[in-house]
Design a protein around this motif. Sequence first.
Motif, short mmCIF file in Angstrom:
data_model
loop_
_atom_site.label_atom_id
_atom_site.label_comp_id
_atom_site.label_asym_id
_atom_site.label_seq_id
_atom_site.Cartn_x
_atom_site.Cartn_y
_atom_site.Cartn_z
N ILE A 71 3.50 -31.45 -53.86
CA ILE A 71 2.49 -32.40 -54.35
C ILE A 71 1.61 -31.73 -55.42
O ILE A 71 1.30 -32.34 -56.45
CB ILE A 71 1.62 -32.91 -53.18
CG1 ILE A 71 2.43 -33.90 -52.33
CG2 ILE A 71 0.35 -33.57 -53.68
CD1 ILE A 71 1.72 -34.36 -51.09
N ASN A 72 1.23 -30.47 -55.17
CA ASN A 72 0.41 -29.76 -56.17
C ASN A 72 1.16 -29.63 -57.50
O ASN A 72 0.57 -29.81 -58.57
CB ASN A 72 0.05 -28.37 -55.64
CG ASN A 72 -1.05 -28.43 -54.59
OD1 ASN A 72 -1.90 -29.30 -54.63
ND2 ASN A 72 -1.03 -27.50 -53.65
N LYS A 73 2.45 -29.34 -57.41
CA LYS A 73 3.25 -29.21 -58.63
C LYS A 73 3.35 -30.56 -59.35
O LYS A 73 3.23 -30.65 -60.58
CB LYS A 73 4.66 -28.71 -58.29
CG LYS A 73 5.55 -28.48 -59.51
CD LYS A 73 6.90 -27.96 -59.10
CE LYS A 73 7.77 -27.71 -60.32
NZ LYS A 73 7.97 -28.90 -61.15
N GLU A 74 3.58 -31.62 -58.57
CA GLU A 74 3.69 -32.95 -59.17
C GLU A 74 2.37 -33.37 -59.81
O GLU A 74 2.35 -33.98 -60.88
CB GLU A 74 4.11 -33.96 -58.10
CG GLU A 74 4.48 -35.32 -58.65
CD GLU A 74 5.08 -36.24 -57.60
OE1 GLU A 74 5.38 -37.40 -57.95
OE2 GLU A 74 5.26 -35.80 -56.45
N LYS A 75 1.26 -33.02 -59.16
CA LYS A 75 -0.05 -33.34 -59.73
C LYS A 75 -0.27 -32.61 -61.06
O LYS A 75 -0.80 -33.18 -62.01
CB LYS A 75 -1.15 -32.97 -58.74
CG LYS A 75 -1.28 -33.93 -57.57
CD LYS A 75 -2.24 -33.40 -56.53
CE LYS A 75 -3.64 -33.25 -57.09
NZ LYS A 75 -4.58 -32.73 -56.08
N ASN A 76 0.16 -31.35 -61.10
CA ASN A 76 0.03 -30.59 -62.35
C ASN A 76 0.89 -31.22 -63.45
O ASN A 76 0.46 -31.31 -64.61
CB ASN A 76 0.44 -29.14 -62.12
CG ASN A 76 -0.55 -28.39 -61.25
OD1 ASN A 76 -1.73 -28.73 -61.21
ND2 ASN A 76 -0.09 -27.36 -60.56
N ASP A 77 2.11 -31.64 -63.10
CA ASP A 77 3.00 -32.28 -64.08
C ASP A 77 2.38 -33.58 -64.60
O ASP A 77 2.48 -33.90 -65.80
CB ASP A 77 4.37 -32.57 -63.45
CG ASP A 77 5.14 -31.30 -63.14
OD1 ASP A 77 4.79 -30.24 -63.70
OD2 ASP A 77 6.08 -31.36 -62.31
N ILE A 78 1.75 -34.32 -63.70
CA ILE A 78 1.10 -35.58 -64.11
C ILE A 78 -0.05 -35.31 -65.07
O ILE A 78 -0.24 -36.02 -66.06
CB ILE A 78 0.62 -36.36 -62.87
CG1 ILE A 78 1.82 -36.94 -62.11
CG2 ILE A 78 -0.34 -37.47 -63.26
CD1 ILE A 78 1.46 -37.63 -60.82
N GLU A 79 -0.82 -34.26 -64.77
CA GLU A 79 -1.94 -33.91 -65.65
C GLU A 79 -1.43 -33.59 -67.05
O GLU A 79 -2.01 -34.01 -68.06
CB GLU A 79 -2.68 -32.70 -65.08
CG GLU A 79 -3.53 -33.00 -63.85
CD GLU A 79 -4.77 -33.78 -64.19
OE1 GLU A 79 -5.08 -33.93 -65.39
OE2 GLU A 79 -5.44 -34.27 -63.26
N ILE A 80 -0.32 -32.85 -67.13
CA ILE A 80 0.27 -32.50 -68.43
C ILE A 80 0.75 -33.76 -69.15
O ILE A 80 0.53 -33.94 -70.35
CB ILE A 80 1.42 -31.50 -68.24
CG1 ILE A 80 0.89 -30.17 -67.70
CG2 ILE A 80 2.16 -31.28 -69.55
CD1 ILE A 80 1.97 -29.17 -67.34
N SER A 81 1.42 -34.65 -68.39
CA SER A 81 1.94 -35.89 -68.98
C SER A 81 0.81 -36.77 -69.50
O SER A 81 0.91 -37.37 -70.58
CB SER A 81 2.78 -36.66 -67.96
OG SER A 81 3.91 -35.90 -67.56
N ILE A 82 -0.26 -36.87 -68.74
CA ILE A 82 -1.41 -37.69 -69.17
C ILE A 82 -2.01 -37.12 -70.46
O ILE A 82 -2.37 -37.86 -71.38
CB ILE A 82 -2.47 -37.75 -68.05
CG1 ILE A 82 -1.95 -38.62 -66.89
CG2 ILE A 82 -3.78 -38.32 -68.58
CD1 ILE A 82 -2.89 -38.67 -65.70
N GLY A 83 -2.08 -35.78 -70.51
CA GLY A 83 -2.61 -35.15 -71.72
C GLY A 83 -1.74 -35.47 -72.94
O GLY A 83 -2.27 -35.77 -74.03
#
Length: 279
Positions: A71-83
Amino acid sequence: MKYLKRGSYLLLIIVLLGVQLIVPPVSVEAKTLANMRQELADKQAEYEENQEKHKLTEEEIAQTKQKIEDINKEKNDIEISIGKLNDEIADMSDKIVDMNDEIKSIVSNYQLSTTGQSPYLEYIFTATDFTDFIYRMAIAEQLSQYNQDTINEYNRLIKENETKRQEMKDKQASLNALQEELSAHYASLGTELATISEASIDIEDEIEDLKQAIDTYENTYGCSENEDINTCRDNYNRKHSGSSGGYASLPSAAGFYRPVTAGRINANYGYSAYYGSYH
């Protein structure tokens, strides 16, 4: 003292003080070696079951920990995608502004001049022949349509990216909630594992005590399989006692001396119906 009943402390004090107390006898259920072996088997089965729980709990802890890491990894990926989406939206917005300025410039050329003539019309009507006229008309129309189509496409992409960004934010919120739930579950599993581990130690101690007791009753006292172990032990102690007072000369299976070879339990530790209170 496992083989000296807690309630026997009262009887021991009375004997030492020479005080006589007449109370109704409490029946004690006889226990045999066969009973003790069954009790040992039950304890060993309980231990095996507890070990299985321990193993399953450890596996569940490992799985829960892995889920939290995922989940932490997926959250980080989402943050990058949103950016990245934010950067794309900003870039497209700048291009739309440029395209709007270009459209305004084109439109202004379409407007009639003070003489009532349009530069655009002048460009068209200065064609050398009909073929040139059609060509110039097509160029103007294509230029206008291209700019409009481009702006529409940019607007569509911006809406699409904004929708994706919102979906990612919603998913991020869902992941945060799931992470909190898993973290709480992870903590509860740790507490459960500690409880299971403590129970395993207690059961191991009980198994060891039972094994020692069975060995003592079987090999020291020579008790038969279905003989009352208390009677067996008392008979052995009477045979090997060095005095006529009835005191035991050998320790019990737990390693303690029995204060007397005969007696009765007045009341067990805790609430007593006879006394009507706790003691």
